[in-house]
Enzyme design. Structure first.
Site, PDB file in Angstrom:
ATOM      1  N   ASP A 175      25.958  53.860  37.284  1.00 17.91           N
ATOM      2  CA  ASP A 175      26.246  54.453  38.591  1.00 17.91           C
ATOM      3  C   ASP A 175      25.122  55.429  38.923  1.00 17.91           C
ATOM      4  OD1 ASP A 175      26.670  56.655  37.003  1.00 17.91           O
ATOM      5  OD2 ASP A 175      28.826  56.749  37.357  1.00 17.91           O
ATOM      6  N   ASP A 196      35.029  48.722  38.310  1.00 19.35           N
ATOM      7  CA  ASP A 196      34.933  49.503  37.072  1.00 19.35           C
ATOM      8  C   ASP A 196      35.972  50.603  37.120  1.00 19.35           C
ATOM      9  OD1 ASP A 196      33.308  51.331  38.996  1.00 19.35           O
ATOM     10  OD2 ASP A 196      33.684  52.538  37.211  1.00 19.35           O
ATOM     11  N   CYS A 204      48.562  37.326  24.749  1.00 12.89           N
ATOM     12  CA  CYS A 204      47.232  37.944  24.638  1.00 12.89           C
ATOM     13  C   CYS A 204      46.495  37.437  23.404  1.00 12.89           C
ATOM     14  CB  CYS A 204      47.373  39.460  24.576  1.00 12.89           C
ATOM     15  SG  CYS A 204      45.783  40.311  24.478  1.00 12.89           S
ATOM     16  N   CYS A 224      43.755  39.042  22.152  1.00 16.59           N
ATOM     17  CA  CYS A 224      42.863  40.102  21.651  1.00 16.59           C
ATOM     18  C   CYS A 224      43.038  40.283  20.150  1.00 16.59           C
ATOM     19  CB  CYS A 224      43.095  41.416  22.389  1.00 16.59           C
ATOM     20  SG  CYS A 224      44.487  42.390  21.806  1.00 16.59           S
ATOM     21  N   CYS A 228      46.360  41.992  19.203  1.00 15.33           N
ATOM     22  CA  CYS A 228      47.568  41.156  19.261  1.00 15.33           C
ATOM     23  C   CYS A 228      47.560  40.060  18.210  1.00 15.33           C
ATOM     24  CB  CYS A 228      47.732  40.571  20.660  1.00 15.33           C
ATOM     25  SG  CYS A 228      48.295  41.813  21.860  1.00 15.33           S
ATOM     26  N   HIS A 237      43.111  46.163  23.352  1.00 11.91           N
ATOM     27  CA  HIS A 237      44.106  45.331  24.020  1.00 11.91           C
ATOM     28  C   HIS A 237      44.035  45.480  25.544  1.00 11.91           C
ATOM     29  CE1 HIS A 237      47.758  43.350  25.228  1.00 11.91           C
ATOM     30  NE2 HIS A 237      48.036  44.436  25.931  1.00 11.91           N
TER      31      HIS A 237
END
Lengths: 418, 418
Positions: free
Chosen positions: B94, B269, B307, B309, B312, B338
């Site tokens: 940014d 974002d 999920c 991830c 998980c 997660h």
């Protein structure tokens, strides 16, 4: 008859050091080895995958802490600690003796066991040898440990050391009687403070019992390295001819571990590598490095060019020093990974020297790598490792009441063994 | 002539949603996409490898924070932010406009730029469009952003919104003039608060300049979702026929992202997924779950059975709930992983629906998965996601002096964009 847990592979010619192998339900473990401590079902800040990356072979869980939080119901529901924390290799749990005794004024020792108030909610509990074994059978580690009564080694009167040792012996028998899981080993603890006679007496008694391993308890406290070495030597002499694995509880610095290995110890655990990591200290070949030192912000190289850990392979000292200054959570994780790998690689170097029969020849190099006294300073603010075990047990017998939130030192002392 | 950064692959027939691809020096990025925020050169608590595991394609770095700490000298020495933080895929930085303006009473806006006192050491600085571009060229992201003056969208008078918008336009031209790195894209920011006329005017002006992407600034603040939607619609209408990528800064909840995608936004974002994770909240299909709720200690299943991830795949709700209660560092990491993966998988589901031309048909399912208003509660203490962006910018214009340590809400607001 059950196959022995421990196989002695090689005995060093010039010292009591020995190369061995433990065969456990969740895998094999080469000794001498250091076990990272996972107090609450996690080695602080790292995952089982991180532990795998650093080639950890076995970790320690704290019976007392896990019993209080999350409690046995939760862990039973997962079928034990292995599945709960998603770690598939061997686990050893301590007996909780150290943690219970560390409650100090919150705790009273009786022959039945230790009566105390929880530091979490003040509730009253009685912890006995039978209870400790029952909890450890529910947690389901590969190795459980008999309940004992440790004392501060350097500052306890002989009469009290003797009394605690004798009680530990009676509790050892009760622990053995209570233990019923055939797929779990039970280790016994030899006590005796720093009195060589008592150490020998305790080791002689404990070796007479059918434990599968023998712990050296009540050290890594407020004793000097010389006192500790003498206590270890007296214990090991009394274990002469015994082929079971030997475990010195609570020792964690490279220099301390090397000296204990030379005296015949096989197993170690400590929160020290992870704790100093969280304080911004990296253990590197030859000493330690304080990442809060501004100088490291200019250093584009890894912590230790000789280290193969995931932190050293990817990140610079400057990046880690920056993370510590910004108090980023990632800092604690990356440095914990490095320190634990540093120690596991150091133990592996000792094992390789034992295997090739060159330990005596390599000792000067290993001592220099461990950063013991006499090695050069690495730079301003960085120092060779000293005796970090000294004083580590000090918070144990504080005089004031509640442990909770009393001060930071005592709070961290509750996390697990030093 | 340079190849365009953004390729429009598909335009939805029933909405303004679009599927696209950004080709950047460090890799390709599929849009619509969410960018995790790495304020100080780390997405809090996770490593680049964790980000790779969750299939993050691009992350955001905060120019203002990195400039203060570790500073440009350190990052220049590493050859840029990519190497410093060991992340090899695309980065967007940014401009620092939001962070500088968020300093409130520590800051004065002049035509030259923003003069302010550092919240770290009180030192005085002038941040200008030229300085912002110079810093971003040193950081070396794939995409830099022009320096702007955002205002609180819901509570700023039209006169002040207008003035900040006009200054943002002049600063956009100065940013373009200052920018010299041919291997780095520069995006411009359209402002205008929540006034549809001003939004259209600003978008029309910014699209007339040779930026490679167009940001929608000054939203995800104290506006209502309806006000935000109207502002987005006015902006996108004014960008009709423009094929550059569009980036709404600061938005982070699944339901908010879905609504903005439908209105034609490609990039997002926010620190929100990581921040709610550190507060013990898991985003799951259909809502959110508060891990501090005792009920989860009994649950042996993963956070979200849908999920993929790494959290998980390995750990139960009970384990995560335990880690939060024990305040273990690992808790923050596992839940951050997660939540970020949850959001990236949600954006991927949107992209797949766009690719197959079925977005309209799948909208009810996507809205339910996002857990927007009207979805059922998951249980006591768990709630469908609400509008977390609302109020997120509020700390910005606090009236009292020093920001440092004033209160927790303001301290966290300084970490990065909401």
């Amino acid at each position: 008859m059950k196959a022995p847990l421990f196989t002695l592979l090689q005995q060093d010619q010039d010292s009591h050091a020995r190369l061995g192998l433990m065969r456990l339900p969740h895998g094999e473990v080469s000794t001498p080895i250091f076990m990272p401590v996972g107090t609450y079902g996690t080695v602080k800040a790292v995952t089982p995958r991180d532990l795998g990356d650093m080639q950890a072979q076995i970790i320690l869980g704290n019976t007392f802490h896990l019993w209080l939080r999350p409690g046995l119901d939760v862990i039973r529901k997962h079928g034990g600690l292995h599945r709960f924390m998603a770690w598939q290799k061997p686990i050893l749990t301590d007996s909780g003796g150290f943690q219970v005794v560390s409650l100090g004024p919150l705790m009273r020792i009786r022959e039945a066991g230790a009566r105390f108030h929880s530091h979490l909610d003040g509730s009253e509990h009685l912890f006995t040898p039978e209870r400790s074994v029952e909890i450890q059978e529910a947690l389901g580690p590969d190795i459980a440990v008999a309940f004992d009564q440790p004392v501060m080694p350097g500052s306890t009167e002989r009469r009290d050391v003797l009394r605690a040792m004798q009680r530990t012996h009676r509790w050892a028998v009760r622990s053995l009687r209570a233990h019923s899981r055939g797929d779990q080993a039970l280790f016994g603890i030899a006590q005796g403070g720093i009195d060589p006679e008592l150490r020998a007496e305790s080791a002689t008694y404990i070796r007479s019992l059918p434990f599968e391993g023998i712990n050296l308890g009540g050290l890594a406290g407020d004793e000097t390295p010389e006192e500790r070495n003498a206590a270890v030597e007296a214990t090991i002499a009394a274990l002469d001819g015994d082929h079971r694995v030997r475990y010195l509880m609570g020792l964690g610095s490279p220099v301390d571990l090397l000296e204990a290995v030379l005296r015949g110890v096989d197993l170690f655990d400590s929160v020290l590598p992870a704790r100093v990591a969280r304080n911004g200290q990296a253990w590197v070949t030859g000493g330690r490095m304080n990442l809060r030192n501004a100088r490291h912000l200019d250093e584009d190289q890894p912590l230790d060019a000789l280290c193969d850990c995931s932190t050293c392979r990817r990140f610079s000292r400057a990046y880690l020093a920056h993370l510590f200054r910004a108090e980023e959570l990632l800092a604690y994780r990356l440095l914990t990974i490095h320190n634990l790998r540093h120690l596991s690689a150091f133990m592996r170097a000792i094992r390789l020297a034992l295997r090739s029969g060159t330990l005596a020849a390599e000792l000067p190099r290993l001592r220099a790598a461990a950063g013991g006294p006499g090695t050069p300073r690495l730079g301003v603010g960085d120092e060779p490792s000293e005796e970090p075990a000294r004083g580590a047990m000090r918070p144990r017998y504080a005089e004031d009441g509640r442990l909770r939130g009393v001060n930071r030192q005592r709070a961290t002392a509750r996390e697990g063994r030093e």
